[in-house]
Motif scaffolding. Structure first.
Motif, mmCIF file in Angstrom:
data_model
loop_
_atom_site.group_PDB
_atom_site.id
_atom_site.type_symbol
_atom_site.label_atom_id
_atom_site.label_comp_id
_atom_site.label_asym_id
_atom_site.label_seq_id
_atom_site.Cartn_x
_atom_site.Cartn_y
_atom_site.Cartn_z
ATOM 1 N N LEU A 61 43.663 -6.751 -36.060
ATOM 2 C CA LEU A 61 42.866 -7.839 -35.420
ATOM 3 C C LEU A 61 43.716 -7.880 -34.044
ATOM 4 C CD1 LEU A 61 41.725 -10.424 -37.815
ATOM 5 C CD2 LEU A 61 40.176 -8.844 -36.880
ATOM 6 N N GLN A 62 44.918 -8.120 -33.975
ATOM 7 C CA GLN A 62 45.708 -8.406 -32.714
ATOM 8 C C GLN A 62 45.522 -7.340 -31.794
ATOM 9 O OE1 GLN A 62 49.570 -9.622 -33.855
ATOM 10 N NE2 GLN A 62 48.823 -11.851 -34.532
ATOM 11 N N LEU B 139 41.951 -7.350 -30.321
ATOM 12 C CA LEU B 139 41.676 -8.341 -29.383
ATOM 13 C C LEU B 139 42.623 -8.174 -27.902
ATOM 14 C CD1 LEU B 139 40.219 -11.104 -28.595
ATOM 15 C CD2 LEU B 139 41.961 -12.314 -29.724
ATOM 16 N N ASP C 145 30.892 -9.381 -33.723
ATOM 17 C CA ASP C 145 30.442 -10.477 -34.354
ATOM 18 C C ASP C 145 30.474 -10.744 -35.934
ATOM 19 O OD1 ASP C 145 28.945 -8.282 -34.913
ATOM 20 O OD2 ASP C 145 26.921 -9.288 -34.668
ATOM 21 N N LYS C 146 31.400 -9.630 -36.592
ATOM 22 C CA LYS C 146 31.863 -9.960 -37.919
ATOM 23 C C LYS C 146 33.100 -10.515 -37.852
ATOM 24 C CE LYS C 146 28.293 -8.436 -40.230
ATOM 25 N NZ LYS C 146 27.102 -8.796 -39.364
ATOM 26 N N VAL C 147 33.923 -10.274 -36.755
ATOM 27 C CA VAL C 147 35.204 -10.820 -36.661
ATOM 28 C C VAL C 147 35.409 -11.985 -36.171
ATOM 29 C CG1 VAL C 147 37.500 -10.112 -35.185
ATOM 30 C CG2 VAL C 147 35.931 -8.216 -36.272
ATOM 31 N N ILE C 148 34.542 -12.412 -35.164
ATOM 32 C CA ILE C 148 34.825 -13.599 -34.492
ATOM 33 C C ILE C 148 33.347 -14.474 -34.963
ATOM 34 C CG2 ILE C 148 34.642 -14.871 -32.190
ATOM 35 C CD1 ILE C 148 37.035 -13.129 -32.701
ATOM 36 N N ARG C 149 33.453 -15.861 -35.362
ATOM 37 C CA ARG C 149 32.435 -16.550 -35.860
ATOM 38 C C ARG C 149 31.825 -17.215 -34.427
ATOM 39 N NH1 ARG C 149 35.457 -20.918 -39.795
ATOM 40 N NH2 ARG C 149 35.463 -18.815 -40.852
ATOM 41 N N PRO C 150 30.669 -16.603 -34.538
ATOM 42 C CA PRO C 150 29.440 -17.495 -33.439
ATOM 43 C C PRO C 150 29.402 -18.855 -33.520
ATOM 44 C CG PRO C 150 28.219 -15.783 -34.710
ATOM 45 C CD PRO C 150 29.526 -15.773 -35.213
ATOM 46 N N ARG D 251 26.755 -22.865 -29.649
ATOM 47 C CA ARG D 251 26.632 -22.734 -28.155
ATOM 48 C C ARG D 251 26.996 -21.459 -27.707
ATOM 49 N NH1 ARG D 251 28.673 -28.605 -28.620
ATOM 50 N NH2 ARG D 251 30.683 -27.577 -29.400
ATOM 51 N N LEU D 252 27.861 -20.666 -28.419
ATOM 52 C CA LEU D 252 28.355 -19.382 -28.000
ATOM 53 C C LEU D 252 28.486 -18.413 -28.861
ATOM 54 C CD1 LEU D 252 31.685 -21.035 -26.010
ATOM 55 C CD2 LEU D 252 29.696 -20.015 -24.842
ATOM 56 N N LYS E 198 32.622 -16.061 -26.408
ATOM 57 C CA LYS E 198 34.124 -16.539 -26.928
ATOM 58 C C LYS E 198 35.264 -15.883 -26.582
ATOM 59 C CE LYS E 198 32.283 -19.562 -30.606
ATOM 60 N NZ LYS E 198 32.939 -20.255 -31.515
ATOM 61 N N ILE E 199 35.020 -14.163 -26.921
ATOM 62 C CA ILE E 199 36.206 -13.480 -26.421
ATOM 63 C C ILE E 199 36.261 -13.428 -24.976
ATOM 64 C CG2 ILE E 199 36.593 -10.958 -26.255
ATOM 65 C CD1 ILE E 199 34.933 -10.679 -28.792
ATOM 66 N N ILE F 46 36.029 -15.902 -22.647
ATOM 67 C CA ILE F 46 36.956 -17.064 -22.372
ATOM 68 C C ILE F 46 38.421 -16.557 -22.178
ATOM 69 C CG2 ILE F 46 37.759 -19.315 -22.711
ATOM 70 C CD1 ILE F 46 35.065 -19.810 -24.299
ATOM 71 N N TYR F 47 38.737 -15.584 -23.460
ATOM 72 C CA TYR F 47 40.074 -15.091 -23.170
ATOM 73 C C TYR F 47 40.410 -14.090 -22.161
ATOM 74 C CZ TYR F 47 41.218 -18.030 -27.261
ATOM 75 O OH TYR F 47 41.541 -19.055 -28.038
#
Ligand SMILES: [Fe+2]
Lengths: 307, 279
Positions: free
Chosen positions: B7-8, B11, B37-42, B45-46, B51-52, B54-55
């Motif tokens: 994961l690290q 990302l 979309d299975k790794v990051i929880r939507p 609003r986003l 979300k990714i 933003i980083y």
């Protein structure tokens, strides 16, 4: 829920403090600092033998100083950066800080440092990994590490723990302290839809050593931890609750961009006294539609003194 | 590889890679066999991608700010758009690997030099490409001099007023924070103007001997005469006053006597700016 308990790992309540920032160096060399204590960004003074260190040496001779780092990368799966820890310890020998803190995050992997505070999947695997590293770091630094909850903008599907559960279990396993950033709880709470008050009620209050307050930015679909605005009412309200539950811990105002003149900064942190008397300032969350809003938690300071 | 490591890496690769967000995420998904979309929880609003973003957006903006702070004169010379283009390319080629942001801009002058066009047309072109490189070297030098160990804890009280060098030249050493630069453009006035918020004049090419130094936490940078620069350079390499005089005389084709006579007048100036000090 804990009742009032002022353990703080035996560390003192330093009162109200602000971050030491290059913008205020000349003011602080000539005037009384007014506040009770200072927090420094450790990385800005490691390997720095210029004016910054001179000012730090002056401040450390008249006020307690706490070292707050952004590059320890406690959660990274890279090996611990022993050089970094050695330099951190050298700085600690110079500053004699009341404590040393960093964040529950990782800053990069495969030897890359993004200079951001990246969120961890809150899993048992992460907990085990972070607890091991915190124990090693505490052995090296020979003091408890104080960890701060970061502002986060994403959550992992694999997370099985809430952040307050993760932090509570981490405290159990390592004896580390907590730096409760109530603004970060507010920001993450909005971004992930949890109740910030519930979060604050459910962390181990005895282990909270310090509180951060700051002003975030409302970017419409999310809140961003910008540290560039006055503290909004909602954050003060969480601060009030946290002080009630912890029995009173050191308070620090973070202001890292759009930094005001020193007297204004002092006035902002002193609002905390009014808050504790139940008088909450009426300040909305700053809103912007600008696209290039940046959260700069690292407060880089290239302070050449060539004026 | 543990799940956490994967994961690290996933990302980090999205954050530091150049290009359009969708492409970056797709490549990382393929390489690490993950689905964003299975790794990051939507959320309502986003989406996961937003979300990714933003980083990934924050990463570039933050580091741009840092390099801008270190290279204000170069930013002025190139204009913000071109400056940002170079910085972004630099960050792609050399993603930051140090916990210390002070190291972030260290290799930027070398990067600019390496990114000059290989096939050049005229001497004028070569020079124009050298101007930003020289300026970057100069600004990095200023940044370094502001941080390295200096004379502040070494100079004895009142040492400035002593003149023992007339009798004991073996006591003269260069400051530990003295940096000497040989440039193809006189850039001192340009940089000073930018610092003073004035409109700087683009310099025309001319051999320039510059020194950057710090004394009492003040940064000084000056244009030197060639013989002064060579003298400091020799003395910095080997702390032997007479040897430095003789070398300088040879390099500059000036009689040794002349150099010595000029030094008697100039050394007090060099001491007052902290280029040299008396041990
Ligand atoms: Fe914070």
């Amino acid at each position: 829920m804990d009742t009032i308990a002022t353990n703080r790992l035996g560390l003192p309540n330093l009162g109200l403090g602000v971050g030491l920032r290059s913008k205020h160096y000349s003011h602080l060399m000539q005037n009384d600092p007014v506040v009770d204590w200072f927090e420094i960004i450790s990385e800005n003074y490691m390997n720095n033998f210029g004016y910054g260190r001179h000012v730090l040496s002056h401040i450390a001779s008249i006020r307690p100083v706490v070292m707050h780092g952004v590059s320890m990368s406690v959660g990274s799966t890279d090996p611990l950066n022993l050089d970094y820890l050695k330099q951190l310890k050298q700085l600690a020998d110079f500053v004699n800080p009341v404590w040393i803190s960093d964040h529950l995050c990782w800053t990069g992997v495969a030897n890359i440092n993004t200079h951001d505070l990246l969120p961890l999947p809150l899993t048992v695997e992460s907990l085990h990994h972070v607890a091991n590293r915190v124990n090693q770091i505490q052995d090296i630094l020979q003091r408890p590490l104080i960890l701060e909850n970061p502002s986060t903008y994403l959550e992992f599907e694999s997370s099985t723990l809430h952040e307050w559960e993760f932090l509570s279990e981490l405290v159990n396993r390592t004896g580390c302290g907590l730096l409760l950033d109530v603004n970060n709880v507010f920001v993450s709470g909005f971004n992930h839809g949890f109740d910030p008050e519930f979060y604050i009620r459910n962390i181990p209050h005895k282990s909270v050593v310090q509180i951060h307050v700051a002003g975030p930015t409302d970017c419409d679909t999310y809140l961003l931890d910008t540290h560039d605005q006055p503290v909004p009412t909602q954050v003060w309200k969480l601060y009030q609750l946290a002080q009630e539950l912890t029995g009173g811990v050191s308070t620090l105002l973070e202001w890292d961009a759009n930094i005001p003149e020193y007297p204004e900064l002092v006035a902002e942190v002193q609002k905390a006294k009014e808050v504790l008397k139940g008088r909450l300032p009426n300040v909305p969350v700053y809103r912007t539609s600008a696209v290039d809003v940046v959260s700069n938690p690292v407060n880089h300071q290239m302070q050449a003194t060539h004026e | 590889m543990s799940e956490l490591t994967t994961l690290q890496k996933w990302l980090t690769s999205i954050i530091v890679r150049p290009g359009m967000l969708d492409d970056k995420i797709r490549l990382a998904d393929e390489y690490y066999q993950l689905k964003n979309d299975k790794v990051i929880r939507p959320s309502l609003r986003l989406s996961a991608k937003q979300k990714i973003e933003i980083y990934s957006k924050g990463y570039i903006l933050r580091l741009l700010e840092c390099i801008e702070a270190e290279y204000p004169a170069l930013n002025k010379l190139l204009g913000q758009n071109l400056f940002h283009t170079f910085v972004k390319a630099y960050l792609v080629q050399l993603p930051p690997n140090s916990p210390d942001l002070y190291n972030l801009g260290e290799a930027f002058p070398a990067f600019l030099k390496a990114s000059q066009p290989q096939t050049t047309h005229s001497d004028t072109d070569v020079l124009m490409y050298n101007l930003p490189v020289d300026l970057a070297m100069f600004e990095r030098c200023i940044a370094e001099v502001s941080r390295i160990e200096g004379l502040e804890n070494r100079i004895k009280e009142g040492a400035d007023n002593q003149m023992p060098y007339l009798f004991n030249t073996t006591a003269i050493y260069t400051s530990p924070c003295l940096k000497l630069l040989r440039l193809q453009f006189p850039l001192v006035d340009f940089v000073q103007s930018v610092y003073n918020d004035l409109e700087p004049e683009i310099p025309v090419t001319q051999d320039s001997f510059v020194c950057v130094c710090r004394k009492n936490y003040r940064i000084n940078f000056h244009e030197l005469e060639a013989w002064q620069w060579h003298f400091l350079n020799r003395l910095q390499n080997k702390p032997n006053y007479m040897a430095a005089v003789i070398d300088t005389a040879t390099i500059c084709s000036i009689p040794t006597d002349t150099i010595m006579a000029d030094l008697i007048l100039w050394i007090p100036v060099a001491i007052s700016f902290g280029y040299v000090y008396l041990k």
